[in-house]
Design a protein around this motif. Sequence first.
Motif, PDB file in Angstrom:
ATOM      1  N   MET A 148      49.781  50.617  39.812  1.00 24.44           N
ATOM      2  CA  MET A 148      48.614  49.800  40.160  1.00 24.44           C
ATOM      3  C   MET A 148      48.886  48.958  41.393  1.00 24.44           C
ATOM      4  O   MET A 148      47.994  48.650  42.172  1.00 24.44           O
ATOM      5  CB  MET A 148      48.219  48.907  38.969  1.00 24.44           C
ATOM      6  CG  MET A 148      46.970  48.058  39.219  1.00 24.44           C
ATOM      7  SD  MET A 148      46.479  47.077  37.783  1.00 24.44           S
ATOM      8  CE  MET A 148      45.886  48.373  36.705  1.00 24.44           C
ATOM      9  N   THR A 149      50.149  48.551  41.566  1.00 22.52           N
ATOM     10  CA  THR A 149      50.488  47.730  42.725  1.00 22.52           C
ATOM     11  C   THR A 149      50.291  48.494  44.023  1.00 22.52           C
ATOM     12  O   THR A 149      50.034  47.892  45.064  1.00 22.52           O
ATOM     13  CB  THR A 149      51.942  47.248  42.625  1.00 22.52           C
ATOM     14  OG1 THR A 149      52.790  48.395  42.450  1.00 22.52           O
ATOM     15  CG2 THR A 149      52.128  46.320  41.442  1.00 22.52           C
ATOM     16  N   ASP A 150      50.437  49.858  43.996  1.00 21.22           N
ATOM     17  CA  ASP A 150      50.210  50.661  45.197  1.00 21.22           C
ATOM     18  C   ASP A 150      48.726  50.847  45.462  1.00 21.22           C
ATOM     19  O   ASP A 150      48.307  51.006  46.614  1.00 21.22           O
ATOM     20  CB  ASP A 150      50.890  52.034  45.047  1.00 21.22           C
ATOM     21  CG  ASP A 150      52.408  51.913  44.967  1.00 21.22           C
ATOM     22  OD1 ASP A 150      52.938  50.930  45.522  1.00 21.22           O
ATOM     23  OD2 ASP A 150      53.036  52.763  44.328  1.00 21.22           O
ATOM     24  N   LEU A 207      46.199  48.714  44.434  1.00 19.10           N
ATOM     25  CA  LEU A 207      45.574  47.444  44.759  1.00 19.10           C
ATOM     26  C   LEU A 207      46.278  46.775  45.931  1.00 19.10           C
ATOM     27  O   LEU A 207      47.497  46.873  46.075  1.00 19.10           O
ATOM     28  CB  LEU A 207      45.617  46.504  43.545  1.00 19.10           C
ATOM     29  CG  LEU A 207      44.851  46.938  42.291  1.00 19.10           C
ATOM     30  CD1 LEU A 207      45.120  45.968  41.163  1.00 19.10           C
ATOM     31  CD2 LEU A 207      43.359  47.037  42.575  1.00 19.10           C
ATOM     32  N   GLU A 264      44.196  41.552  45.896  1.00 14.28           N
ATOM     33  CA  GLU A 264      43.599  42.081  44.671  1.00 14.28           C
ATOM     34  C   GLU A 264      44.580  41.982  43.518  1.00 14.28           C
ATOM     35  O   GLU A 264      44.220  41.600  42.396  1.00 14.28           O
ATOM     36  CB  GLU A 264      43.173  43.530  44.882  1.00 14.28           C
ATOM     37  CG  GLU A 264      42.153  43.704  46.001  1.00 14.28           C
ATOM     38  CD  GLU A 264      42.153  45.117  46.542  1.00 14.28           C
ATOM     39  OE1 GLU A 264      42.581  46.039  45.818  1.00 14.28           O
ATOM     40  OE2 GLU A 264      41.757  45.308  47.704  1.00 14.28           O
ATOM     41  N   TRP A 265      45.836  42.333  43.779  1.00 12.43           N
ATOM     42  CA  TRP A 265      46.840  42.270  42.729  1.00 12.43           C
ATOM     43  C   TRP A 265      47.061  40.839  42.257  1.00 12.43           C
ATOM     44  O   TRP A 265      47.247  40.593  41.062  1.00 12.43           O
ATOM     45  CB  TRP A 265      48.150  42.878  43.217  1.00 12.43           C
ATOM     46  CG  TRP A 265      49.275  42.705  42.240  1.00 12.43           C
ATOM     47  CD1 TRP A 265      50.422  41.988  42.416  1.00 12.43           C
ATOM     48  CD2 TRP A 265      49.358  43.238  40.916  1.00 12.43           C
ATOM     49  NE1 TRP A 265      51.206  42.040  41.297  1.00 12.43           N
ATOM     50  CE2 TRP A 265      50.580  42.805  40.358  1.00 12.43           C
ATOM     51  CE3 TRP A 265      48.511  44.034  40.155  1.00 12.43           C
ATOM     52  CZ2 TRP A 265      50.976  43.146  39.075  1.00 12.43           C
ATOM     53  CZ3 TRP A 265      48.900  44.370  38.863  1.00 12.43           C
ATOM     54  CH2 TRP A 265      50.124  43.933  38.341  1.00 12.43           C
ATOM     55  N   ARG A 266      47.058  39.889  43.182  1.00 12.32           N
ATOM     56  CA  ARG A 266      47.219  38.487  42.787  1.00 12.32           C
ATOM     57  C   ARG A 266      46.073  38.052  41.880  1.00 12.32           C
ATOM     58  O   ARG A 266      46.287  37.296  40.913  1.00 12.32           O
ATOM     59  CB  ARG A 266      47.292  37.596  44.032  1.00 12.32           C
ATOM     60  CG  ARG A 266      48.669  37.536  44.676  1.00 12.32           C
ATOM     61  CD  ARG A 266      48.766  36.390  45.664  1.00 12.32           C
ATOM     62  NE  ARG A 266      47.915  36.616  46.827  1.00 12.32           N
ATOM     63  CZ  ARG A 266      48.316  37.215  47.940  1.00 12.32           C
ATOM     64  NH1 ARG A 266      49.562  37.656  48.034  1.00 12.32           N
ATOM     65  NH2 ARG A 266      47.492  37.375  48.954  1.00 12.32           N
ATOM     66  N   VAL A 278      44.289  39.997  39.881  1.00 13.66           N
ATOM     67  CA  VAL A 278      44.474  40.648  38.580  1.00 13.66           C
ATOM     68  C   VAL A 278      45.570  39.947  37.782  1.00 13.66           C
ATOM     69  O   VAL A 278      45.410  39.652  36.587  1.00 13.66           O
ATOM     70  CB  VAL A 278      44.812  42.141  38.763  1.00 13.66           C
ATOM     71  CG1 VAL A 278      45.186  42.780  37.423  1.00 13.66           C
ATOM     72  CG2 VAL A 278      43.634  42.882  39.382  1.00 13.66           C
ATOM     73  N   ALA A 279      46.706  39.676  38.438  1.00 13.67           N
ATOM     74  CA  ALA A 279      47.825  39.024  37.754  1.00 13.67           C
ATOM     75  C   ALA A 279      47.425  37.635  37.255  1.00 13.67           C
ATOM     76  O   ALA A 279      47.763  37.239  36.128  1.00 13.67           O
ATOM     77  CB  ALA A 279      49.028  38.924  38.694  1.00 13.67           C
ATOM     78  N   SER A 313      37.496  46.804  48.161  1.00 19.38           N
ATOM     79  CA  SER A 313      38.235  45.919  47.263  1.00 19.38           C
ATOM     80  C   SER A 313      37.406  45.558  46.036  1.00 19.38           C
ATOM     81  O   SER A 313      37.927  45.481  44.917  1.00 19.38           O
ATOM     82  CB  SER A 313      38.639  44.639  48.000  1.00 19.38           C
ATOM     83  OG  SER A 313      39.550  44.918  49.054  1.00 19.38           O
ATOM     84  N   ARG A 362      37.483  48.462  43.577  1.00 22.67           N
ATOM     85  CA  ARG A 362      38.767  48.570  42.878  1.00 22.67           C
ATOM     86  C   ARG A 362      38.862  47.536  41.756  1.00 22.67           C
ATOM     87  O   ARG A 362      39.310  47.839  40.646  1.00 22.67           O
ATOM     88  CB  ARG A 362      39.922  48.414  43.868  1.00 22.67           C
ATOM     89  CG  ARG A 362      40.168  49.648  44.725  1.00 22.67           C
ATOM     90  CD  ARG A 362      41.543  49.607  45.359  1.00 22.67           C
ATOM     91  NE  ARG A 362      41.616  48.609  46.417  1.00 22.67           N
ATOM     92  CZ  ARG A 362      41.572  48.886  47.715  1.00 22.67           C
ATOM     93  NH1 ARG A 362      41.438  50.153  48.126  1.00 22.67           N
ATOM     94  NH2 ARG A 362      41.658  47.927  48.627  1.00 22.67           N
ATOM     95  N   VAL A 378      39.051  48.061  37.606  1.00 21.97           N
ATOM     96  CA  VAL A 378      40.063  47.403  36.766  1.00 21.97           C
ATOM     97  C   VAL A 378      39.389  46.606  35.653  1.00 21.97           C
ATOM     98  O   VAL A 378      39.814  46.652  34.488  1.00 21.97           O
ATOM     99  CB  VAL A 378      40.958  46.486  37.619  1.00 21.97           C
ATOM    100  CG1 VAL A 378      41.862  45.636  36.727  1.00 21.97           C
ATOM    101  CG2 VAL A 378      41.802  47.311  38.582  1.00 21.97           C
TER     102      VAL A 378
END
Length: 230
Positions: free
Chosen positions: A1-3, A5, A9-11, A13-14, A198, A201, A205
Motif C-alpha cells: 500500500m505504501t507504493d 499511496l 495519502e499514506w500519512r 491513512v496512518a 489522490s 485512491r 481505501v
Amino acid sequence: MTDWLGPDEWRAVALSLKVSFWATLCSLPLGLWVAYVLARREFMGKQLLNGIVHLPLILPPVVTGYLLLTTFGTQAPIGGMLQSLGVVFAFRWTGAALAAAIMAFPLMVRAIRLSIEAVDPKLEQAASTLGASGVWVFLTVTLPLILPGILAGAILAFAKAMGEFGATITFVSNIPGQTQTIPSAIYAFLQVPGGETSVWRLVIVSVIIAMSALLLSEWLARRAKRRLGA
C-alpha cells in the motif's frame, strides 16, 4: 500500500487508523458500562441518558465539533485546565480521537445494548441465587455471552471513526501530518487541481476498510445470535 499511496495519502491513512484505534479503545469501557445500564437498570433519567448518548447521531457534526472546541479548546475553562496538566485536545490528533469517539459512541452503545438485551436474565438470576456477586455474574455469565456483540460494536465504532469529518475538522482543523485524516485529506485534495487521482485512491481505501468492518460486524452478530440461541 505504501507504493500505491503517495506520502501525504499514506500519512492520512496512518493517522486515521491511529485516531480510530484510540477512539475505539478509550471509549469501549464507558460504552460497555452505559450499554449495560440502559439494558439492565431502571432509574429516573434513563430516557434522558439514552437521548444524550444518541445526540451525536442527530446533531449536525459541525455543531458537535463546535461544542468540543468551546469545551476543550485552549481558551475554554476545561481545556485550559487540562492544558495546565499537559493534556491538549484542540488542533491535535488527540482531539481528532476525542471527536471520533463521541461521534461513534452511539453505534457502539447500541450494538452492545442489543447484545445484552438478548441474554436471558434468568441465566444471571440463576447465578445470583447460587451466591455470586453482581460483578462476578457479569464477568462469568453476561460478558462471555455478549463478547461477539462487544466486538461488533467496537468494529462499527472503528469504522465510523475512520469516516468522521465534520466534528473533526471543526475541532482540530485540517493540518497535514497532525490532524488530517482520510476524509480531511479527500476534502483538501478536492481543492487542488489534479488532485482527483489522490481522492480516488483514498476513496478506495475508505470503501475497503468500511466494507471489511461491516462484513466482520455482521459475521460477529450472526455468531452471537447462534451462541445465544444455543
